[in-house]
Design an enzyme around this catalytic site. Structure first.
Site, mmCIF file in Angstrom:
data_model
loop_
_atom_site.group_PDB
_atom_site.id
_atom_site.type_symbol
_atom_site.label_atom_id
_atom_site.label_comp_id
_atom_site.label_asym_id
_atom_site.label_seq_id
_atom_site.Cartn_x
_atom_site.Cartn_y
_atom_site.Cartn_z
ATOM 1 N N LEU A 107 1.068 -1.186 -0.046
ATOM 2 C CA LEU A 107 -0.132 -0.117 0.117
ATOM 3 C C LEU A 107 0.823 1.195 0.051
ATOM 4 O O LEU A 107 1.876 1.263 0.742
ATOM 5 C CB LEU A 107 -0.824 0.106 1.160
ATOM 6 C CG LEU A 107 -2.012 -1.036 1.359
ATOM 7 C CD1 LEU A 107 -2.853 -0.856 2.713
ATOM 8 C CD2 LEU A 107 -3.177 -0.484 0.294
ATOM 9 N N ASP A 108 0.643 2.207 -0.765
ATOM 10 C CA ASP A 108 1.463 3.259 -0.825
ATOM 11 C C ASP A 108 1.394 4.212 0.531
ATOM 12 O O ASP A 108 0.502 3.948 1.323
ATOM 13 C CB ASP A 108 1.207 4.135 -1.951
ATOM 14 C CG ASP A 108 -0.439 4.865 -1.896
ATOM 15 O OD1 ASP A 108 -0.306 5.758 -0.895
ATOM 16 O OD2 ASP A 108 -0.991 4.792 -2.560
ATOM 17 N N ARG A 109 2.415 4.912 0.887
ATOM 18 C CA ARG A 109 2.599 5.565 2.105
ATOM 19 C C ARG A 109 1.346 6.183 2.792
ATOM 20 O O ARG A 109 0.915 6.371 3.889
ATOM 21 C CB ARG A 109 3.739 6.671 1.862
ATOM 22 C CG ARG A 109 4.312 6.943 3.513
ATOM 23 C CD ARG A 109 5.251 7.945 3.455
ATOM 24 N NE ARG A 109 5.907 8.535 4.662
ATOM 25 C CZ ARG A 109 6.588 9.569 4.838
ATOM 26 N NH1 ARG A 109 6.765 10.223 3.791
ATOM 27 N NH2 ARG A 109 6.749 9.914 6.056
ATOM 28 N N ARG A 195 -5.171 5.505 -7.432
ATOM 29 C CA ARG A 195 -4.700 6.896 -7.385
ATOM 30 C C ARG A 195 -4.721 7.370 -8.711
ATOM 31 O O ARG A 195 -5.132 8.686 -9.245
ATOM 32 C CB ARG A 195 -3.597 7.271 -6.540
ATOM 33 C CG ARG A 195 -3.552 7.090 -5.166
ATOM 34 C CD ARG A 195 -2.351 7.615 -4.273
ATOM 35 N NE ARG A 195 -2.689 7.325 -2.864
ATOM 36 C CZ ARG A 195 -3.230 8.033 -2.011
ATOM 37 N NH1 ARG A 195 -3.815 9.047 -2.623
ATOM 38 N NH2 ARG A 195 -3.550 7.631 -0.735
#
Length: 240
Positions: A107-109, A195
């Site tokens: 999962l991105d930050r 995103r």
């Protein structure tokens, strides 16, 4: 000993939590793995797990207890085992003695929610490889009022750069003029896929949270907390 089953060396290394199968193949080709004191160079070399002595760089590789852990990753935490910039990582949330666990996917930050950690290469492959199509479900809050018809391009698929990005399913759960809550399912998670899709639709994300991977749900697990998966959950995911 005749009823013992052999496994390929790269699978043995993966099962022991030493590396992934692909990395194991490279280690073998580099001459860093030995069976019963004899260095091997051929991936696929058979091993008797309960009989043979396997070493990596001279250190014995023993089969470890397989662990499968669900973590609620908070925003700001990096989905890696280490970070050269000194940022908070997933391993910081787990017991120190579980240092052999690695993230299953990422999962991105700035995203939060369910992420799995394991030392089980087969489990990791099942969850992450596109050919298995394990569904990941997300809740996404965006600015502005969104209708279901606005999300049709996600189902049809859209070209973004060199990728075709496509949702398995999506719908609007709640909406007003200030913002909308979307539920999006992905069968193949490309890098920052949601995103990038939202940007293509000119929708600004306020919050992105993964709530489910296959049959495993985040439930009431709080941010920064973890739980060990039940054997039935692991079995259900592997068979899904």
């Amino acid at each position: 000993m005749g009823d013992q089953k052999t496994v390929r060396i790269q699978k043995y290394l993966s099962d022991a939590g030493a590396c992934s199968r692909r990395a194991g193949e490279k280690l073998v080709e580099q001459g860093r793995v030995a069976i019963n004191g004899k260095v091997i160079f051929k991936p696929g070399t058979p091993v008797l797990p309960l009989v043979d002595n396997v070493t990596l760089d001279g250190n014995e590789v023993k089969k470890k207890t397989r662990r499968h852990v669900a973590v609620h990753k908070p925003r700001g935490v990096v989905s890696t085992k280490s970070d050269e910039m000194g940022r908070s990582i997933l391993s910081d949330l787990l017991p120190q003695e579980w240092g052999d666990l690695y993230p299953v996917g990422r999962l991105d930050r700035e995203s939060e929610g369910l992420i799995l950690m394991t030392n089980d290469g087969d489990f990791c492959l099942k969850v992450t490889h596109p050919r298995y199509g394990v569904i990941k479900k997300y809740r996404v809050t965006v600015k502005g009022k969104v209708e279901n018809r606005d999300l049709k391009p996600l189902i049809k698929g859209m070209r973004v750069g060199d990728d075709i990005l496509k949702a398995h399913a999506c719908k609007v759960l709640a909406k007003d003029f200030a913002g909308s809550l979307l539920e999006i399912e992905l069968a193949e998670g490309k890098n920052r896929e949601i995103r990038r899709m939202m940007k293509q639709l000119n929708l600004k994300i306020e919050n992105l949270r993964r709530i489910q991977i296959g049959p495993i749900s985040i439930g009431d697990l709080k941010p920064g907390k973890w739980r060990v998966l039940q054997p039935s959950e692991v079995s259900s995911l592997m068979q899904s």
